[in-house]
Write a protein that holds these residues in place. Structure first.
Motif, PDB file in Angstrom:
ATOM      1  N   ILE A 225       0.834  -1.200   0.000  1.00 19.62           N
ATOM      2  CA  ILE A 225       0.000   0.000   0.000  1.00 19.62           C
ATOM      3  C   ILE A 225       0.868   1.249   0.000  1.00 19.62           C
ATOM      4  CG2 ILE A 225      -1.677   1.333   1.340  1.00 19.62           C
ATOM      5  CD1 ILE A 225      -2.919  -1.294   2.229  1.00 19.62           C
ATOM      6  N   VAL A 226       1.907   1.258   0.834  1.00 20.68           N
ATOM      7  CA  VAL A 226       2.821   2.404   0.861  1.00 20.68           C
ATOM      8  C   VAL A 226       3.478   2.575  -0.505  1.00 20.68           C
ATOM      9  CG1 VAL A 226       4.915   3.351   1.901  1.00 20.68           C
ATOM     10  CG2 VAL A 226       3.242   2.156   3.331  1.00 20.68           C
ATOM     11  N   TYR A 227       3.924   1.463  -1.072  1.00 20.61           N
ATOM     12  CA  TYR A 227       4.591   1.528  -2.376  1.00 20.61           C
ATOM     13  C   TYR A 227       3.644   2.069  -3.443  1.00 20.61           C
ATOM     14  CZ  TYR A 227       7.086   0.065  -6.577  1.00 20.61           C
ATOM     15  OH  TYR A 227       7.719   0.059  -7.793  1.00 20.61           O
ATOM     16  N   ALA A 228       2.402   1.587  -3.455  1.00 26.72           N
ATOM     17  CA  ALA A 228       1.446   2.018  -4.474  1.00 26.72           C
ATOM     18  C   ALA A 228       1.177   3.518  -4.389  1.00 26.72           C
ATOM     19  CB  ALA A 228       0.141   1.237  -4.326  1.00 26.72           C
ATOM     20  N   VAL A 229       1.053   4.048  -3.163  1.00 34.40           N
ATOM     21  CA  VAL A 229       0.773   5.475  -3.004  1.00 34.40           C
ATOM     22  C   VAL A 229       1.982   6.310  -3.412  1.00 34.40           C
ATOM     23  CG1 VAL A 229       0.263   7.293  -1.330  1.00 34.40           C
ATOM     24  CG2 VAL A 229      -0.971   5.120  -1.229  1.00 34.40           C
TER      25      VAL A 229
END
Length: 290
Positions: free
Chosen positions: A79-83
């Motif tokens: 999730i952090v990577y996607a954002v």
């Protein structure tokens, strides 16, 4: 459903968040242009604020090596990577850029019933494999060099070696004579009429001179192929070599090649130089590779 009725899903994974976003996008698509414009402006304003906040945060963390390392570890969370990727704080990974390059050629492969699979990324080397109709196709060498390899090299210059792995070999359709890579379909010029189809003996090769180049033509079942008459080992002519079960053996040093694909069975890292072949009725035409 309307915006008031929208109930978020249990959002513990990236897929859950994306599902909610897609449901909202489907809802917005039913709105009129003015409403959609307002939503889009609101989205851009929020994303601009978030992106600037992330940029300032990263600049601050870069001053502290321990904090920067902690951020890198946090970015391993999907999730952090996607954002962070969404806001271009993190650049796309090498694997993502390779996949994007492959995506650029997949429509052409799909038009012939084939595809390409990324098997491994080990910088500076990647491994790919053709599937579907491209697997075992006599034009696969042309498709690899003219499509896949070129696209990856342009998108990922740090990749210096692109290896084509063998597939199951069952993708081709032998019901009729086949000839051409999808990347040759746009080639309307440069074709040379070289012979009649019945002049190429089944299970053997013939030589022809095309545009000043010495080439061999092979007919193995329903497969017609054309290669430079030069062994990939030392460049010696191979047309006098023994042909058995679709494999030609160089008469000079024994290197063996698959006459359907040009693949070298002795040293898989090399192959015969392939040329485009087009069969129309009894006419066989060749377009030399550049």
């Amino acid at each position: 459903m309307n915006a008031v009725d929208f109930v978020p899903t249990q959002r513990e994974t990236l897929a859950g968040f994306i599902g909610d976003i897609e449901r909202l996008e489907a809802l917005f698509a039913s709105w009129d242009e003015t409403q959609r414009g307002a939503v889009e402006a609101y989205r851009l304003a929020i994303e601009s604020l978030q992106a600037e906040a992330f940029r300032r945060l990263v600049r601050g963390l870069k001053a502290d090596s321990a904090a920067l390392e902690a951020m890198k570890q946090a970015a391993s969370d999907e999730i952090v990577y996607a954002v962070l990727r969404r806001h271009n704080i993190l650049k796309p990974s090498l694997s993502e850029r390779v996949e994007a390059a492959l995506d650029s050629v997949r429509p052409m492969l799909a038009s012939h019933g084939g595809d390409v699979e990324l098997v491994a990324v080990r910088p500076p080397v990647i491994e790919v494999r053709f599937t579907g109709a491209c697997d075992g196709c006599p034009a696969s060498a042309l498709t690899f060099h003219g499509g896949v390899k070129k696209a990856v090299e342009e998108a990922c210059p740090e990749i210096t070696d692109i290896l084509q792995l063998k597939g199951a070999g069952g993708g081709g359709n032998n019901d009729s004579v086949r000839f051409v890579s999808p990347f040759a379909l746009g080639a309307v010029d440069g074709w040379h009429l070289v012979c009649r189809l019945d002049e190429i003996p089944q299970g053997d090769v013939v030589t022809r001179t095309v545009g000043g180049e010495n080439v061999i033509l092979s007919r193995q079942g329903a497969i017609v192929s054309c290669f430079q008459n030069a062994c990939a080992h030392l460049g010696m002519e191979i047309d006098a070599g023994e042909v058995e079960n679709g494999i030609i053996t160089c008469p000079w040093h024994g290197f063996q090649y698959d006459l359907a694909t040009g693949e070298c069975l002795t040293a898989p890292e090399v192959q015969l130089q392939a040329h485009m072949v087009k069969v129309t009725g009894n006419r066989v035409e060749v377009r030399l590779a550049k």
